[in-house]
Structures are given as structure tokens and as C-alpha cells.
Motif scaffolding. Sequence first.
Motif, PDB file in Angstrom:
ATOM      1  N   ALA A  38       0.893  -1.202  -0.044  1.00 31.88           N
ATOM      2  CA  ALA A  38       0.048   0.051   0.034  1.00 31.88           C
ATOM      3  C   ALA A  38       0.834   1.380   0.158  1.00 31.88           C
ATOM      4  N   PRO A  39       0.543   2.403  -0.782  1.00 30.94           N
ATOM      5  CA  PRO A  39       1.252   3.464  -0.940  1.00 30.94           C
ATOM      6  C   PRO A  39       1.612   4.174   0.603  1.00 30.94           C
ATOM      7  N   THR A 144       5.746   3.431  -7.316  1.00 30.81           N
ATOM      8  CA  THR A 144       4.228   4.147  -6.926  1.00 30.81           C
ATOM      9  C   THR A 144       3.914   5.321  -7.962  1.00 30.81           C
ATOM     10  N   ARG A 145       2.736   4.933  -8.509  1.00 30.01           N
ATOM     11  CA  ARG A 145       2.368   6.358  -9.213  1.00 30.01           C
ATOM     12  C   ARG A 145       2.079   7.530  -8.408  1.00 30.01           C
ATOM     13  N   SER A 147      -0.198   9.506  -8.512  1.00 28.40           N
ATOM     14  CA  SER A 147      -1.595   9.917  -7.818  1.00 28.40           C
ATOM     15  C   SER A 147      -1.849   8.769  -6.605  1.00 28.40           C
ATOM     16  N   ASP A 148      -1.165   7.650  -6.616  1.00 23.76           N
ATOM     17  CA  ASP A 148      -1.277   6.804  -5.359  1.00 23.76           C
ATOM     18  C   ASP A 148      -0.367   7.459  -4.323  1.00 23.76           C
ATOM     19  N   GLY A 151      -2.342   9.940  -2.556  1.00 23.24           N
ATOM     20  CA  GLY A 151      -3.471   9.262  -1.825  1.00 23.24           C
ATOM     21  C   GLY A 151      -2.921   8.806  -0.519  1.00 23.24           C
ATOM     22  N   GLY A 152      -1.464   8.342  -0.604  1.00 24.59           N
ATOM     23  CA  GLY A 152      -0.880   7.751   0.494  1.00 24.59           C
ATOM     24  C   GLY A 152      -0.432   8.881   1.545  1.00 24.59           C
ATOM     25  N   GLY A 240      -6.908   6.017  -0.462  1.00 26.02           N
ATOM     26  CA  GLY A 240      -7.522   4.672  -0.441  1.00 26.02           C
ATOM     27  C   GLY A 240      -7.727   3.772   0.841  1.00 26.02           C
TER      28      GLY A 240
END
Length: 265
Positions: A38-39, A144-145, A147-148, A151-152, A240
Motif C-alpha cells: 500500500a502506498p 508508486t504512481r 496519484s497513488d 493518496g498515501g 484509499g
Amino acid sequence: MSRTDLLDRTLVGLSGRARWFLLAEDAPDRAGFLQAVAPSVKLAGLVALVALTVTRRDLQGVAALAALAGGLALVSRVPARAFASRVAGPPAFALVAVAPQTLLMGGPTLGGTPFSAAGVGYVAVFTARVAVCVAFLSLLLLTTRFSDLLGGLARLRAPAIAVSLLAITYRYLLLFFAELERMARARRSRTVAEPDLRRTWRDSGNFLGTFLLRSVERGERVERAARARGGGGGPRPTAGRTPLGRADAAFALVVLAAVVGVGLA
């Protein structure tokens, strides 16, 4: 483009490398270890490894962390060329910056040379620390993108204004280098004769002034667009809420083992 047109070659190379650095997002789609983490967990773990690296003063501990970074890159199927190209630059600058310490620091010298043993050891550890820190941060960006990653940060309760500023900065950097490449292409299309060094130097000043003005105008347009959208100042990443899995637990154990094994050694 003429082989001797230094300005064109410099501008095209700079904008191309910068956009490649910002847009190299093929590695996050690969089926690797860090890609499954997970980011938010990845961000916290890699930042902890960076902090651990900064605190080390011995070359053995830094070397162990370097081996860990290489192992994570391997199991995450990160392209070796992309990884090495990101890691190689900052340590080279760091080496140049601290190299005088080999002569300035006191203590016994190495084999009759003017280089002190303490100075050489300091330069080696400092350069290695920079390389390992850049390696861990490169792993974060390559797996990791963006955008992700935003979000992280939001899931870790980072300030919303900081996340928005980071998103705007990333978007504007892409526009910045795209504008630079367009101006270089336009200049190349208007150039007929092969420019000499004197003309290149004169054109460089004109080009830089025009580019700064267009950058300011682009920034004003971005600000007006943000206000038209309600003043939010950029995209609002959503955090997320997917449950953590085995990859997250395994990565947490790896970080914990590194902190205990290297930090307490």
C-alpha cells in the motif's frame, strides 16, 4: 538540428531527461514486491529507512542498507537502467562537495599521501549515505504512481494544503518542461545558418528572458484556472481505504528487521 548548436542540444536534452524522470511510470505496473505494498505503508517504511541511513556513521551499516535497497529493487522488478540513472547523479555531486575534507581533516595520512585517513573515511561514508537515501526514494517513485503517492500522503493525514501544493508542483513541472521543449523546437525551425558560439551566447540570453516571461504567464493562467474551480488549488487526491495485506506485513517486517539489525548494531 546542427551538431554544433549547443543551446538546442542542451535544451532538448534537459527537457527530455526531466520529462522522462517525471513520467517514467511503467515500473509501477509490474508485478513486483513493492508494487503490491500500500502506498501509505510504503511511504512510511521507505522514509524510515532513509532516516535510519542518515543516522549511520559507519560504512558497514550503510553498506548493509545499500544491499537492502538493491534487494528491494530486484524483487520489485525495477529496471536496472532507470534505477541506476536516478541513483548515480546526487552521490557524484555529494562527492565533489565533500572531497576537500580528505585534505582538510587532520589525523594520520594514507601511505604518505596528503589525504588523511579520517577525511577519506568521512567522504566515503557521506557519499554512500547520499547514494542509499536516493536509492530508497527512487524505489518509492519508481514503484508508486504519483496519484497513488498523493493518496498515501492523504491517508497518513498529511496537511491537505501540502498535498495540493505537491500536486500542483508536479503538474506545473510537466508544463514547464513541455513549454521549454516547444520553444526549443520553434527556435530550431527558425534557424537557417549554423550558429557560432557568439550567436549562441547572445541567443541564450534572449531565450532565457522569453522563457521566464512565458513561465510567469503560464503560472498566472494556472492560478486563474484554480480559482475558477473554486480555489482548491489543484486535484484533491482521495485516500484509499483498501485493507492491508500480506505484502504490507512482509514489508513492515523487512523495515523492522533493518531498524533492529542495523540501527542497534
